[in-house]
Scaffold this motif. Sequence first.
Motif, PDB file in Angstrom:
ATOM      1  N   ASP A 236       0.795  -1.269  -0.065  1.00  0.00           N
ATOM      2  CA  ASP A 236       0.151   0.172   0.126  1.00  0.00           C
ATOM      3  C   ASP A 236       1.007   1.364  -0.062  1.00  0.00           C
ATOM      4  O   ASP A 236       2.265   1.144   0.177  1.00  0.00           O
ATOM      5  CB  ASP A 236      -0.741  -0.131   1.171  1.00  0.00           C
ATOM      6  N   PRO A 237       0.259   2.466  -0.325  1.00  0.00           N
ATOM      7  CA  PRO A 237       1.174   3.657  -0.439  1.00  0.00           C
ATOM      8  C   PRO A 237       2.158   3.791   0.714  1.00  0.00           C
ATOM      9  O   PRO A 237       3.014   4.295   0.777  1.00  0.00           O
ATOM     10  CB  PRO A 237       0.158   4.816  -0.520  1.00  0.00           C
ATOM     11  N   ARG A 238       1.143   3.715   1.956  1.00  0.00           N
ATOM     12  CA  ARG A 238       2.087   4.171   3.140  1.00  0.00           C
ATOM     13  C   ARG A 238       3.188   3.135   3.410  1.00  0.00           C
ATOM     14  O   ARG A 238       4.397   3.490   3.767  1.00  0.00           O
ATOM     15  CB  ARG A 238       1.249   4.261   4.340  1.00  0.00           C
ATOM     16  N   SER A 239       3.230   1.914   3.214  1.00  0.00           N
ATOM     17  CA  SER A 239       4.481   0.879   3.310  1.00  0.00           C
ATOM     18  C   SER A 239       5.208   1.258   2.376  1.00  0.00           C
ATOM     19  O   SER A 239       6.490   0.950   2.740  1.00  0.00           O
ATOM     20  CB  SER A 239       3.650  -0.564   3.406  1.00  0.00           C
ATOM     21  N   SER A 240       4.921   1.659   1.304  1.00  0.00           N
ATOM     22  CA  SER A 240       5.891   1.816   0.229  1.00  0.00           C
ATOM     23  C   SER A 240       6.746   3.031   0.393  1.00  0.00           C
ATOM     24  O   SER A 240       7.878   2.982   0.323  1.00  0.00           O
ATOM     25  CB  SER A 240       5.209   2.121  -1.269  1.00  0.00           C
ATOM     26  N   GLU A 241       5.996   3.938   1.050  1.00  0.00           N
ATOM     27  CA  GLU A 241       6.879   5.116   1.754  1.00  0.00           C
ATOM     28  C   GLU A 241       7.798   4.676   2.606  1.00  0.00           C
ATOM     29  O   GLU A 241       9.177   5.225   2.448  1.00  0.00           O
ATOM     30  CB  GLU A 241       5.851   6.436   2.017  1.00  0.00           C
ATOM     31  N   VAL A 242       7.270   3.968   3.546  1.00  0.00           N
ATOM     32  CA  VAL A 242       8.338   3.580   4.547  1.00  0.00           C
ATOM     33  C   VAL A 242       9.643   2.860   4.141  1.00  0.00           C
ATOM     34  O   VAL A 242      10.659   3.020   4.467  1.00  0.00           O
ATOM     35  CB  VAL A 242       7.714   2.611   5.577  1.00  0.00           C
ATOM     36  N   LEU A 243       9.298   1.933   3.059  1.00  0.00           N
ATOM     37  CA  LEU A 243      10.443   1.026   2.452  1.00  0.00           C
ATOM     38  C   LEU A 243      11.341   2.162   1.533  1.00  0.00           C
ATOM     39  O   LEU A 243      12.544   2.091   1.613  1.00  0.00           O
ATOM     40  CB  LEU A 243       9.754  -0.110   1.487  1.00  0.00           C
ATOM     41  N   ASP A 244      10.771   2.988   0.816  1.00  0.00           N
ATOM     42  CA  ASP A 244      11.649   3.772   0.070  1.00  0.00           C
ATOM     43  C   ASP A 244      12.520   4.637   1.119  1.00  0.00           C
ATOM     44  O   ASP A 244      13.705   4.922   0.831  1.00  0.00           O
ATOM     45  CB  ASP A 244      10.802   4.842  -0.439  1.00  0.00           C
ATOM     46  N   ILE A 245      11.970   5.051   2.009  1.00  0.00           N
ATOM     47  CA  ILE A 245      12.957   5.860   2.955  1.00  0.00           C
ATOM     48  C   ILE A 245      13.997   5.285   3.862  1.00  0.00           C
ATOM     49  O   ILE A 245      15.185   5.441   3.737  1.00  0.00           O
ATOM     50  CB  ILE A 245      11.948   6.416   4.239  1.00  0.00           C
ATOM     51  N   LEU A 246      13.624   3.937   4.079  1.00  0.00           N
ATOM     52  CA  LEU A 246      14.521   3.002   4.682  1.00  0.00           C
ATOM     53  C   LEU A 246      15.761   2.551   3.678  1.00  0.00           C
ATOM     54  O   LEU A 246      17.035   2.491   3.955  1.00  0.00           O
ATOM     55  CB  LEU A 246      14.006   1.657   5.502  1.00  0.00           C
ATOM     56  N   LEU A 247      15.247   2.350   2.475  1.00  0.00           N
ATOM     57  CA  LEU A 247      16.181   1.929   1.382  1.00  0.00           C
ATOM     58  C   LEU A 247      17.312   3.074   0.994  1.00  0.00           C
ATOM     59  O   LEU A 247      18.512   2.593   0.478  1.00  0.00           O
ATOM     60  CB  LEU A 247      15.618   1.500   0.073  1.00  0.00           C
ATOM     61  N   GLU A 248      17.005   4.331   1.447  1.00  0.00           N
ATOM     62  CA  GLU A 248      17.906   5.348   1.185  1.00  0.00           C
ATOM     63  C   GLU A 248      18.931   5.366   2.090  1.00  0.00           C
ATOM     64  O   GLU A 248      20.283   5.670   1.753  1.00  0.00           O
ATOM     65  CB  GLU A 248      17.083   6.775   1.432  1.00  0.00           C
ATOM     66  N   GLU A 249      18.965   4.362   3.289  1.00  0.00           N
ATOM     67  CA  GLU A 249      19.987   4.532   4.276  1.00  0.00           C
ATOM     68  C   GLU A 249      20.506   3.165   4.513  1.00  0.00           C
ATOM     69  O   GLU A 249      21.916   2.940   4.921  1.00  0.00           O
ATOM     70  CB  GLU A 249      19.648   5.389   5.539  1.00  0.00           C
ATOM     71  N   LEU A 250      19.655   2.100   4.248  1.00  0.00           N
ATOM     72  CA  LEU A 250      19.886   0.782   4.483  1.00  0.00           C
ATOM     73  C   LEU A 250      20.072  -0.100   3.440  1.00  0.00           C
ATOM     74  O   LEU A 250      19.688   0.057   2.325  1.00  0.00           O
ATOM     75  CB  LEU A 250      18.811   0.268   5.375  1.00  0.00           C
ATOM     76  N   SER A 251      20.780  -1.370   3.675  1.00  0.00           N
ATOM     77  CA  SER A 251      20.721  -2.479   2.618  1.00  0.00           C
ATOM     78  C   SER A 251      19.421  -2.808   2.242  1.00  0.00           C
ATOM     79  O   SER A 251      18.529  -2.731   3.179  1.00  0.00           O
ATOM     80  CB  SER A 251      21.758  -3.510   3.125  1.00  0.00           C
ATOM     81  N   VAL A 252      19.247  -3.667   1.423  1.00  0.00           N
ATOM     82  CA  VAL A 252      17.989  -4.235   0.928  1.00  0.00           C
ATOM     83  C   VAL A 252      17.400  -5.315   2.304  1.00  0.00           C
ATOM     84  O   VAL A 252      16.404  -5.177   2.871  1.00  0.00           O
ATOM     85  CB  VAL A 252      17.901  -5.356  -0.351  1.00  0.00           C
ATOM     86  N   LYS A 253      18.360  -6.208   2.516  1.00  0.00           N
ATOM     87  CA  LYS A 253      18.069  -7.011   3.881  1.00  0.00           C
ATOM     88  C   LYS A 253      17.706  -5.942   5.007  1.00  0.00           C
ATOM     89  O   LYS A 253      16.600  -6.541   5.840  1.00  0.00           O
ATOM     90  CB  LYS A 253      19.140  -7.740   3.909  1.00  0.00           C
TER      91      LYS A 253
END
Length: 278
Positions: A236-253
């Motif tokens: 969903d849009p909110r979960s996508s936003e959370v994931l996108d933010i985290l991927l800017e700083e962290l590895s995929v795992k």
Amino acid sequence: MSEAVLYVVATPIGNLEDMTPRALRILESVALIAAEDTRHSGRLLSHFNIKTPMIAVHDHNERQQQQKIIEKLQQGSDIALISDAGTPLISDPGFILVREVRAAGFSVVPLPGCCALIAALCASGVPSDRFIFEGFPPAKSQQRLNFFTALAGENRTLVFYESPHRIVDSLADIVAAFGAGRPVVIARELTKTFETFINGSAAEVLAQVEADPNQRKGEFVVMVEGAPQQDAGLLDPRSSEVLDILLEELSVKQASALAARITGIKKKVIYQAALDRK
């Protein structure tokens, strides 16, 4: 097993004609009725001219009262458990008592009858072959939005209860978490004079309830169709936003693991979405 019995008795959720003959017979014959609210249930018993003594068993005293009830059962007295309306234990007190009574070796006998979630579901037109009941959503806004967001990818029909003073906010959070187009049905005042079903997209149902103060009165069952099977792995849009933010700083795992904890979505679904983004 000891001979005395604890009966779990369903009572009407509105229309008193829904009281079953078996329930009336049991409530008349037991030595004691354990009621969620003795004043509320007193009106029900008075209507049917039932004079059985009552004891209050509710959320705040259930653990304290269980020993008194077990002692009564040990003395050979049958007892009935009722809630303010509908089936006890379903978003109502009684679980602790039933568990302890069974552990003490006594029989617990259910008397089926009214249950708001089942009554609403069978008349709603939403898929009823697979559903989950989530009770009342959290009262606080952010917790409620997180709660709904974690369920956005669920394929089964979702069923909630909601109160009149939170129904608009809850529907608004459903729009935000599930999307404006997700099919929703709300059932209000079931079996009563002003029983109402409102169905449509989440945004349409919200708009109807906002526009009509009368549709914000009473008790509500809210049903949300599950996510289409082909969309189950999509975020969903909110979960996508959370994931996108985290991927800017962290590895995929790392991002996937943390996003799964935040959103409540399965880690493998989040991980695949992260891979797709990379």
